[in-house]
Design an enzyme around this catalytic site. Structure first.
Site, PDB file in Angstrom:
ATOM      1  N   TYR A  11       0.826  -1.188   0.000  1.00 36.00           N
ATOM      2  CA  TYR A  11       0.000   0.000   0.000  1.00 36.00           C
ATOM      3  C   TYR A  11       0.869   1.249   0.000  1.00 36.00           C
ATOM      4  O   TYR A  11       1.774   1.384   0.795  1.00 36.00           O
ATOM      5  CB  TYR A  11      -0.864  -0.001   1.261  1.00 36.00           C
ATOM      6  CG  TYR A  11      -2.111   0.770   1.067  1.00 36.00           C
ATOM      7  CD1 TYR A  11      -3.268   0.134   0.644  1.00 36.00           C
ATOM      8  CD2 TYR A  11      -2.120   2.142   1.249  1.00 36.00           C
ATOM      9  CE1 TYR A  11      -4.417   0.852   0.422  1.00 36.00           C
ATOM     10  CE2 TYR A  11      -3.270   2.860   1.022  1.00 36.00           C
ATOM     11  CZ  TYR A  11      -4.411   2.211   0.618  1.00 36.00           C
ATOM     12  OH  TYR A  11      -5.540   2.938   0.392  1.00 36.00           O
TER      13      TYR A  11
ATOM     14  N   ARG B 288      -3.293   8.242  -9.616  1.00 31.98           N
ATOM     15  CA  ARG B 288      -2.757   7.024  -9.028  1.00 31.98           C
ATOM     16  C   ARG B 288      -3.631   5.863  -9.472  1.00 31.98           C
ATOM     17  O   ARG B 288      -4.757   6.069  -9.932  1.00 31.98           O
ATOM     18  CB  ARG B 288      -2.713   7.108  -7.501  1.00 31.98           C
ATOM     19  CG  ARG B 288      -4.069   7.103  -6.849  1.00 31.98           C
ATOM     20  CD  ARG B 288      -3.962   7.284  -5.344  1.00 31.98           C
ATOM     21  NE  ARG B 288      -3.455   6.092  -4.688  1.00 31.98           N
ATOM     22  CZ  ARG B 288      -4.218   5.175  -4.078  1.00 31.98           C
ATOM     23  NH1 ARG B 288      -5.527   5.331  -4.037  1.00 31.98           N
ATOM     24  NH2 ARG B 288      -3.686   4.122  -3.500  1.00 31.98           N
TER      25      ARG B 288
END
Ligand code: FES
Lengths: 346, 321
Positions: A37, A223
């Site tokens: 992450y 993103r």
């Protein structure tokens, strides 16, 4: 190059599929063999002709079908499109950004003529030809956010900025991966991210918020985010859980290649000029495992990423049920060769 | 990535002497293109090439957010400052080409407000001119209270009164007039937001009065009109770049870092946005922080610095740049 729009469905018989020429332009989300992450935000510059990063708002062969699916969801559940009263200016900002970008990037499909506040918009694929007064909602059939939101692929949240935070005060959300506008509307950045595991400890959110609060006009960012979905279903909302939840039980080693889809969100962030709000488009791309593995680099890498995924993330992304059989199935595409860096196919 | 890295080439289309200390500058895109739309309260950063020194100062946009053919700013001359306003007053003429950043808004209207109450001191009037235009068009009630030293220094007072009538009240020190903040802030309908821009003391008075009357902090907005202060020159070591730089008396640390070619983020250039926050690797001396971003604890710890407004006095300062 004109796009051949497909007639396909994201429900019922699930006739959705990617044409062979559309596969290599899929935004494969793993630049390396391991996934962790991170905020991984980069400038949303035009990049790589033919890729989904070429234009401000990507239009591909699924455009018309996705817009039909959106109309179906909204007809069933108008709550998927909501704007608090102070978000009207932001709705106009959003409309302008999309119209100006699409007319510039796809002149054969979209046309915008501005005569002062009198605007004329032609959307050829959806057969729309409208004239309205910019800034005057009575000249549109609905809220400006809904009007343009029905003509642009992906979900769109609009975040108001105040008190050093961002507030989800408007959105048109019909293709979400298990979250709900109705639940999140009016929440701030930390409230709506509350359920994400690990990320808090990593301080990811503080950094992301600080970045977004100072996002400059004219310099959008992007993103990629990902999950897996059983069947090419766009609408995996909590409201509809009874419809898609049981799909997970249908996965077998025999049908896994066609059933499981890599679901990638191309998220972009735009500072809107008149409202100072932030537009947060979440464009979803779906690709069946069978299609993904046609690119040898992707097949190899996806096997490694899935095999080594941390258990908390397997759980959080709702993959527990079929994760072991998926890893097993993917292993046949991993010959142990090294993969090249970056997300594009070799 | 900095807002001021992506500059827009403009030509100075007009320079107007508003009064002996304030000039208005108008800019058009060099190609005649439209300039970016913006929201009331936004500022731009103006790049000044002053005889070998590159200065970048932020100024609030005062033109209408609904007109994109030109921008206007007002600059108050400050002869004791770093020289940016002097440069604008003395060197900038119509026809000159300059560069500006895209607009950035750190002082926007809260669009949920039922009413906007604006309090301006001196040159702090400029962001409100664009905000009033915006509030007026959106049809949300607003009131401006504008304090100036004298009638002659109250820039734009007449034109604002003409345009917005009763929405505008003016107070001049030399007439013995002043805003009664207690009365003003006690008599507002629920859902009012108050905005203040002007000298530090004025901002503090408004914030304190509002809080003592029980206003929710989220309804009180302010913009510090802070220019980087001048001071003694000092030396800084940039650890990553491996170089030593000297910050001149009238230069900011941020400008000195930029001049050395070392990458650094920035946006407001006034200690408010947080973008330029930098880790202090070593500090033997005192940091004059001057910013509105770090809290007291962070300042005392001397581990962070905001290069756009902070200065240093002492033996050694080393930054993670
Ligand atoms: S640039 Fe905004 S705080 Fe320094």
């Amino acid at each position: 190059m004109t796009i051949q729009f497909k007639d396909e469905s994201f429900r019922g018989d699930f006739s959705y599929a990617n044409s062979p020429s559309n596969i290599p332009r899929f935004p494969f989300p793993f630049p390396e063999d391991e996934y962790m992450y991170s905020t991984n935000i980069e400038p949303h510059h035009a990049a790589r002709t033919g890729s989904p990063f070429e234009n401000a708002f990507d239009v591909d062969e699924h455009y018309v079908a996705e817009m039909k699916d959106r109309a179906l969801v909204l007809a069933e559940d108008p709550g998927r499109c909501q704007a608090l009263p102070h978000m009207e200016t932001a709705g106009w900002d959003f409309l302008e950004l999309v119209m100006v970008s699409k007319a510039r990037d796809y002149p054969d499909l979209f046309k915008l003529t501005m005569d002062g506040d009198r605007w004329h918009w032609i959307n050829t694929p959806l057969q729309i030809d409208d004239t309205f007064t910019f800034g005057d909602s009575s000249t549109l059939p609905c809220h400006p956010m809904e009007y343009i939101g029905r003509q642009v692929q992906g979900d769109h949240a609009i975040l108001d900025q105040r008190d050093g935070n961002l507030w989800m005060d408007a959105g048109i959300i019909t293709a979400q991966a298990d979250w709900s506008l109705d639940f999140d509307i009016g929440m701030n950045f930390f409230e709506w991210h509350a359920p994400v595991p690990l990320a808090h400890e990593l301080g990811v959110f503080q950094r992301a918020l600080k970045f977004l609060l100072t996002l400059p006009q004219g310099q959008p960012s992007r993103r990629l985010n990902w999950t897996l979905t059983v069947n090419p279903r766009l609408d995996t909302s909590p409201e509809n859980y009874p419809k898609w939840g049981p799909d997970r039980m249908t996965v077998t080693p025999e049908n896994i290649g066609e059933k499981i889809h890599l679901r990638v969100e191309l998220q972009t962030f735009w500072r809107l000029p008149r409202s100072n709000a932030i537009l947060f488009p979440i464009r979803t791309y779906l690709m069946a495992m069978n299609e993904v593995v046609t690119q040898p680099k992707w097949g190899r890498r996806l096997h490694r990423v899935m095999r080594d995924l941390r258990p908390e993330l397997v759980e959080y992304k709702g993959l527990s049920r079929y994760h072991p059989i998926l890893v097993e199935w993917l292993s046949q595409f991993d010959d142990g060769a090294p993969t090249s860096p970056g997300i594009f196919p070799d | 990535m900095s807002a001021s890295d992506h500059l827009i080439p403009v030509v100075v289309s007009n320079v107007v002497e508003v009064n002996p200390i304030i000039k208005r500058f108008e800019f058009k895109h060099v190609n005649g293109d439209e300039l970016p739309a913006f929201s009331g309260g936004a500022h731009i950063v103006v790049e000044m090439l002053d005889d070998g020194t590159k200065r970048k100062n932020p100024y609030s946009l005062m033109s209408s957010p609904f007109e994109r053919d030109q921008y206007a700013i007002s600059v108050r001359r400050d002869d004791t400052g770093r020289g940016g306003s002097k440069f604008m007053h003395e060197q900038v003429r119509p026809g000159m080409q300059m560069k500006i950043s895209a607009p950035v808004n750190l002082f926007s209207l809260d669009l949920r407000a039922r009413k906007h109450l604006m309090i301006a001191g001196g040159i702090g009037i400029t962001p409100f001119i664009a905000q009033m235009t915006q509030a007026d068009k959106l049809g949300v009630p607003f009131e401006l209270h504008y304090a100036a030293r004298s009638v002659s220094q109250a820039a734009y007072m007449d034109s604002l009164a003409d345009r917005f009538g009763d929405h505008v009240s003016c107070y001049c020190d030399d007439q013995g007039e002043s805003v009664d903040l207690e009365v003003l802030l006690s008599n507002q309908p629920l859902g009012t937001h108050v905005y203040v821009c002007g000298p530090k003391g004025m901002i503090e008075r408004v914030v304190e009065t509002a809080s003592s009357l029980g206003w929710p902090a989220a309804h009180v907005h302010f913009e510090h009109f802070l220019a980087p202060p001048v001071g003694e020159p000092f030396e800084v070591h940039l650890a990553k770049a491996g170089i030593d730089i000297t910050v001149g008396a009238e230069q900011s640390l941020l400008e000195a870092v930029e001049a050395s070619g070392t990458p650094i983020n920035c946006m407001c250039r006034g200690g408010a946005c947080g973008q330029c926050e930098t880790v202090v690797v070593a500090c033997d001396g005192d940091i004059m922080h001057n910013d509105h971003w770090l809290d007291e604890e962070q300042r005392a710890a001397k581990q962070r610095i905001m290069p756009c407004v902070s200065r240093f006095r002492g033996k050694r300062l080393e930054l993670d740049l």
